[in-house]
Scaffold this motif. Structure first.
Motif, PDB file in Angstrom:
ATOM      1  N   UNK A 180       0.851  -1.180   0.000  1.00  0.00           N
ATOM      2  CA  UNK A 180       0.000   0.000   0.000  1.00  0.00           C
ATOM      3  C   UNK A 180       0.891   1.235   0.000  1.00  0.00           C
ATOM      4  N   UNK A 181       0.470   2.261  -0.692  1.00  0.00           N
ATOM      5  CA  UNK A 181       1.230   3.517  -0.801  1.00  0.00           C
ATOM      6  C   UNK A 181       2.596   3.306  -1.448  1.00  0.00           C
ATOM      7  N   UNK A 182       2.764   2.223  -2.227  1.00  0.00           N
ATOM      8  CA  UNK A 182       4.056   1.976  -2.854  1.00  0.00           C
ATOM      9  C   UNK A 182       5.075   1.359  -1.926  1.00  0.00           C
ATOM     10  N   UNK A 183       4.616   0.808  -0.801  1.00  0.00           N
ATOM     11  CA  UNK A 183       5.505   0.244   0.218  1.00  0.00           C
ATOM     12  C   UNK A 183       4.983  -1.125   0.628  1.00  0.00           C
ATOM     13  N   UNK A 184       5.900  -2.050   0.932  1.00  0.00           N
ATOM     14  CA  UNK A 184       5.529  -3.349   1.487  1.00  0.00           C
ATOM     15  C   UNK A 184       5.494  -3.223   3.005  1.00  0.00           C
ATOM     16  N   UNK A 185       4.344  -3.576   3.604  1.00  0.00           N
ATOM     17  CA  UNK A 185       4.135  -3.491   5.049  1.00  0.00           C
ATOM     18  C   UNK A 185       4.055  -4.897   5.637  1.00  0.00           C
ATOM     19  N   UNK A 186       4.762  -5.127   6.727  1.00  0.00           N
ATOM     20  CA  UNK A 186       4.745  -6.411   7.419  1.00  0.00           C
ATOM     21  C   UNK A 186       4.115  -6.214   8.791  1.00  0.00           C
ATOM     22  N   UNK A 187       3.199  -7.139   9.130  1.00  0.00           N
ATOM     23  CA  UNK A 187       2.556  -7.104  10.446  1.00  0.00           C
ATOM     24  C   UNK A 187       3.441  -7.797  11.459  1.00  0.00           C
ATOM     25  N   UNK A 188       3.814  -7.087  12.525  1.00  0.00           N
ATOM     26  CA  UNK A 188       4.637  -7.654  13.579  1.00  0.00           C
ATOM     27  C   UNK A 188       3.783  -7.772  14.830  1.00  0.00           C
ATOM     28  N   UNK A 189       3.495  -9.003  15.215  1.00  0.00           N
ATOM     29  CA  UNK A 189       2.623  -9.255  16.365  1.00  0.00           C
ATOM     30  C   UNK A 189       1.862 -10.541  16.153  1.00  0.00           C
TER      31      UNK A 189
END
Length: 357
Positions: A105-114
């Protein structure tokens, strides 16, 4: 709604309360240890989308390894390299295959930590000046590293007045006819708004935007999303160009920070559009010069307290909010009390007509 959730802070505001109901005293704020804070159940930006290909790249969050690659065009995030002979147990932050929840999203890869089962796109920070599907030119992005903990970098950033002294050769000095500073907050965000009348023209705009006037009216905003250690900066310069910046401080370790910067200067003039994002490298070196020596000092025991003035409200509120959130998480409460995805266009003063996606 945002206008309800974001509360202004006054000089007489009482200290924040912990999840157990006991207030965080200023004595604790002035002795905080930022390296001890670990945020969970949050989306962390770890890579620009174009840097994730079929060949695995390595990232980290709080020293936990993350390997990113594309499988049929879809981003995969794993704590194991795809060619690794797995001979160790997986962590609690991944599913049965050792995969992290991941999204673009927004041109970025986001990883969920938790907790992987708690991953929800609703908890992605609002970045209203970036196109949701990405696609900005690469010259509007950069990767910068800081040799300091993420909270130290963000505490430095939220004090907007520091730019007049540390970055005067880019954004201008401290001279103005008047200046007001406001701080707003909820349980997940802290926002500082600085308004200056007839401030010295930013040198970068004088040379690359052709501003002939000696002064500008300036409205600068820093908004920090506490859990993800992400900040957005939005500057409105009149005359001049808007400067919208995504400034994440992803904690690779407890004392090393990675910033996958995005600055959307699409609406600026040709020269400024290309030059200003590159100024981020210069500004980040100046910031690193100040923050890197601070980081190891917080890891040593000392009886010396941090000192603050009345102009440090935003920084103190940031410390309070981080300590309160960390306290709640330590007690097992990882819930979101406020909506980080709520559109923040109004509070940052976004000129919506320039950013329609």
């Amino acid at each position: 709604m945002l206008e309800v959730a974001d509360r202004s802070v006054s000089h007489d505001d009482s200290p924040a309360s912990t999840g157990g109901g006991s207030p965080i005293a200023l004595n604790a704020i002035n002795r905080w240890v930022p390296h001890n804070i670990v945020m969970r159940d949050s989306w962390f930006p770890v890579a620009h989308d174009y840097s994730v290909t079929g060949k695995p790249v390595r990232r980290a969050i709080y020293s936990h390894p993350i390997f990113l690659w594309r499988d049929n065009g879809v981003v995969v995030a794993s704590e194991f390299h795809p060619n690794e002979r797995i001979a160790r147990d997986k962590s609690e932050y991944t599913d049965a295959r050792g995969r992290y929840p991941v999204m673009e999203h927004y041109g970025v890869a986001w990883v969920w930590f938790g907790n992987p089962l708690a991953a929800d796109p609703r908890h992605l920070p609002s970045l209203p000046f970036l196109p949701p599907k990405g696609g900005l030119p690469r010259h509007m992005t950069a990767t910068v590293r800081f040799e300091s903990s993420a909270p130290i970098s963000l505490e430095n950033l939220i004090d907007l007045t520091h730019a007049d002294f540390l970055h005067a050769d880019v954004v201008g000095d401290e001279r103005s006819d008047s200046e007001t500073v406001e701080t707003f907050y909820d349980s997940e965000t802290v926002t500082m708004i600085r308004t200056c009348v007839n401030k010295s023209v930013a040198p970068v705009m004088k040379f690359f935007s052709g501003i002939k006037q000696p002064t500008q009216n300036v409205r600068q905003v820093i908004r920090i999303y506490l859990r993800s250690h992400c900040a957005i900066a939005y500057g409105r310069f009149s005359p001049g160009d808007d400067v919208p910046l995504f400034h994440p401080c992803t904690p690779e370790t407890r004392d090393r920070t990675r910033m996958e910067m995005v600055m959307n200067t699409s609406n600026a003039g040709l020269m400024f559009r290309h030059v200003m994002p590159k100024a981020g490298y210069k500004v980040s070196r100046q910031d690193s010069y100040m923050t890197s020596p601070q980081s190891p000092r917080y890891m040593r025991h000392t009886d010396r307290k941090d000192l603050h003035s009345k102009f440090d409200q935003a920084g103190q509120r940031y410390r309070m909010a981080m300590m309160e959130l960390a306290d709640r998480q330590e007690k097992g409460d990882f819930s979101y009390r406020d909506n980080v995805s709520a559109d923040c266009s109004d509070i940052i003063g976004l000129r919506k007509e320039l950013f329609q996606f």
